[in-house]
Structures are given as C-alpha cells and as structure tokens.
Design a protein around this motif. Structure first.
Motif, mmCIF file in Angstrom:
data_model
loop_
_atom_site.group_PDB
_atom_site.id
_atom_site.type_symbol
_atom_site.label_atom_id
_atom_site.label_comp_id
_atom_site.label_asym_id
_atom_site.label_seq_id
_atom_site.Cartn_x
_atom_site.Cartn_y
_atom_site.Cartn_z
ATOM 1 N N ASP A 30 46.010 -66.974 -27.531
ATOM 2 C CA ASP A 30 45.762 -65.726 -26.823
ATOM 3 C C ASP A 30 47.051 -65.153 -26.242
ATOM 4 O O ASP A 30 47.341 -63.962 -26.387
ATOM 5 C CB ASP A 30 44.747 -65.972 -25.707
ATOM 6 N N TYR A 44 42.576 -58.089 -31.531
ATOM 7 C CA TYR A 44 41.392 -58.782 -32.023
ATOM 8 C C TYR A 44 41.379 -58.859 -33.545
ATOM 9 O O TYR A 44 40.783 -59.782 -34.119
ATOM 10 C CB TYR A 44 40.116 -58.131 -31.510
ATOM 11 N N SER A 165 27.185 -58.523 -31.466
ATOM 12 C CA SER A 165 28.378 -59.297 -31.058
ATOM 13 C C SER A 165 29.669 -58.508 -31.263
ATOM 14 O O SER A 165 30.689 -59.046 -31.685
ATOM 15 C CB SER A 165 28.456 -60.630 -31.830
ATOM 16 N N SER A 168 30.451 -57.656 -27.001
ATOM 17 C CA SER A 168 30.750 -58.922 -26.326
ATOM 18 C C SER A 168 32.217 -59.303 -26.467
ATOM 19 O O SER A 168 32.707 -60.173 -25.762
ATOM 20 C CB SER A 168 29.868 -60.039 -26.884
ATOM 21 N N HIS A 169 32.931 -58.625 -27.383
ATOM 22 C CA HIS A 169 34.365 -58.877 -27.579
ATOM 23 C C HIS A 169 35.194 -57.627 -27.287
ATOM 24 O O HIS A 169 36.340 -57.535 -27.744
ATOM 25 C CB HIS A 169 34.629 -59.349 -29.009
ATOM 26 N N SER A 170 34.631 -56.689 -26.534
ATOM 27 C CA SER A 170 35.283 -55.389 -26.346
ATOM 28 C C SER A 170 35.506 -55.062 -24.878
ATOM 29 O O SER A 170 34.571 -55.178 -24.069
ATOM 30 C CB SER A 170 34.425 -54.277 -26.971
ATOM 31 N N HIS A 205 36.237 -61.222 -18.164
ATOM 32 C CA HIS A 205 36.475 -61.602 -19.554
ATOM 33 C C HIS A 205 37.128 -62.971 -19.574
ATOM 34 O O HIS A 205 37.709 -63.428 -18.589
ATOM 35 C CB HIS A 205 37.341 -60.568 -20.281
ATOM 36 N N GLU A 209 38.865 -62.252 -25.233
ATOM 37 C CA GLU A 209 38.015 -62.393 -26.423
ATOM 38 C C GLU A 209 36.547 -62.238 -26.097
ATOM 39 O O GLU A 209 35.777 -61.719 -26.904
ATOM 40 C CB GLU A 209 38.255 -63.748 -27.095
ATOM 41 N N ASP A 210 36.121 -62.691 -24.923
ATOM 42 C CA ASP A 210 34.714 -62.648 -24.543
ATOM 43 C C ASP A 210 34.566 -61.869 -23.239
ATOM 44 O O ASP A 210 35.142 -62.260 -22.213
ATOM 45 C CB ASP A 210 34.159 -64.068 -24.369
#
Length: 251
Positions: A30, A44, A165, A168-170, A205, A209-210
C-alpha cells in the motif's frame, strides 16, 4: 467497529497471529503504490494488477472457486427476483472477471450486457471467462474505463445498473462522481443497485483499499444529485457482509 484503529489492529493480531505477516506485506505494498500513484483509480488499478496476477478469483474477493460461484449466483438470483428480464439493458460497474456477469450475460438477450472496469488485467480475465462459458454469441461489451462519468454511454439507456464490491473500495469522491452521472444513463423506471461496507460508527478506510460508510451518508449523497435512494433490507437476509442501496432517477 473502526477497523483502522490501533485498538482493533492489536485485538485482531492477538486473536489471529497468522494474519499479522500478510497484513504487514499488504501495508508495505500500500505504501509503495500510494507513492507511485496519487490518484485513487491509478492506485487501485495497480492493486488489481498485482492481485489478478496472483489469483483472478481472489482479486475480486473470492477465496476459492466454490465461493466465487456462490457469490455470483447470489447476486444474479437477487437481480432476477427484482425483475431483471432478458430484454433489459444491463450495465455492470466493476464487472471484474464476470463473477455474476456470466450468469447475467447468459440470461440476457444478445447485445444487452455492458461491463466496465478500471483494471485491464481483470477485463482480460473476463474475456477468458466468457470464452470458457461459451457465451461469445451473446456479444457483450467489456470496456476498460478511467472514471465513473459514463461519458461514452448514451442517455437513458440502461434498465439496470449494478455495482457489487465497488464502493467498498472507493473514497467518497469516486462515489460522488458515480452518483452525479448515473442518473443520465438510467432508463425511465430503471434502477441502480450498489453494495457498500456499512458502519454505524466513524467512517474510515483500511489501507485505502477497504472503505466503510454510514448508510445515511450515501443516501444523502444520492439525494443531493436528485436521485431517490433506499436501503435494501431484503439483501441483509443474504449471507454477505456488505449492504445494498438502490437508486432510481426521476421519470
């Protein structure tokens, strides 16, 4: 719970020591990718490239083939229960490697499925899945995109828009961009379903990523763009850790 807090991390490390080393490796990746890619989409996309190279099914959040099939079927069954018909035009945001998409493509008439994703690597895997399922005659569209403005798509075209999904990553600005433009491509009477990681506490977050959001935040954001949004309580009955909101545009 706030999964980004040090208290939560320490508790998780104590309960699951076998997860510590993978988490450290993920944190190192990361940091490296954030230094290389300041823009979240570019960041991402690099995450997906690394994950897809290791395991395409794990890259979309499925730990094995059985789980990949089960999650795809869960999404598909829910859409059909809510009225997805063969003649509908369907847009899938974050189509991935067609976990649900291959079932949707099989269900729809030819030329009715349009899948977009920010990752060229996972779109290549989607094409492989299409061939493996023998669905070439359905002629779906699979396209790499760099944003969620949908500027290359026609007005009022899609009866169903689906994003599983993705949010959830945004970060919130990506969700805002999507909600600002999705109403234009929705056909009258159409709907947009999206899942998200739900929290009742502090929005946060984990390693970019999540992302975890309150339901009220996303409902208000949709309404700010002139959309009607509601929490889908019947989705909560499914064995899935994410929640779902449905958005509709004015007639």
């Amino acid at each position: 719970m706030n999964r980004a807090s040090w208290l939560h991390r320490i508790q998780q490390a104590a309960r699951h020591p076998e997860r510590v080393l993978p988490y450290v490796r993920r944190g190192a990746r990361d940091l490296r990718l954030r230094l290389l890619h300041r823009d979240h989409v570019a960041y991402y996309r690099a995450v997906m490239a690394a994950d897809t190279a290791r395991d395409p099914k794990a890259a979309v959040g499925s730990r094995n083939e059985e789980r990949w099939l089960a999650l795809g079927k869960m999404q598909f069954d829910y859409l059909v229960e809510h009225g997805l018909r063969p003649e509908h035009r369907f847009l899938e945001i974050g189509c991935g490697n067609l976990r649900a998409g291959w079932r949707v493509i099989s269900h729809l008439d030819p030329h009715r499925y349009y899948g977009i994703d920010i990752s060229p690597d996972i779109v290549i895997e989607a094409k492989k899945e299409l061939v493996a399922r023998g669905l070439q005659d359905k002629l779906p569209h699979l396209t790499v995109t760099g944003d969620l403005t949908f500027d290359f798509l026609p007005d009022h075209h899609f009866d169903v828009v689906h994003a599983h999904s993705v949010f959830s990553h945004s970060p919130i600005e990506v969700i805002d961009e999507c909600l600002a433009h999705v109403g234009r491509v929705l056909a009258p009477g159409g709907f947009f379903d999206f899942t998200f990681n739900r929290t009742q506490g502090t929005e946060h977050h984990v390693l970019r990523e999540d992302f975890y959001y309150r339901t009220s935040t996303l409902l208000s954001l949709a309404e700010r763009h002139g959309l009607t949004a509601r929490f889908m309580q019947d989705w909560e009955e499914r064995p899935h850790r994410q929640s779902k909101i449905r958005v509709t545009a004015p007639a």
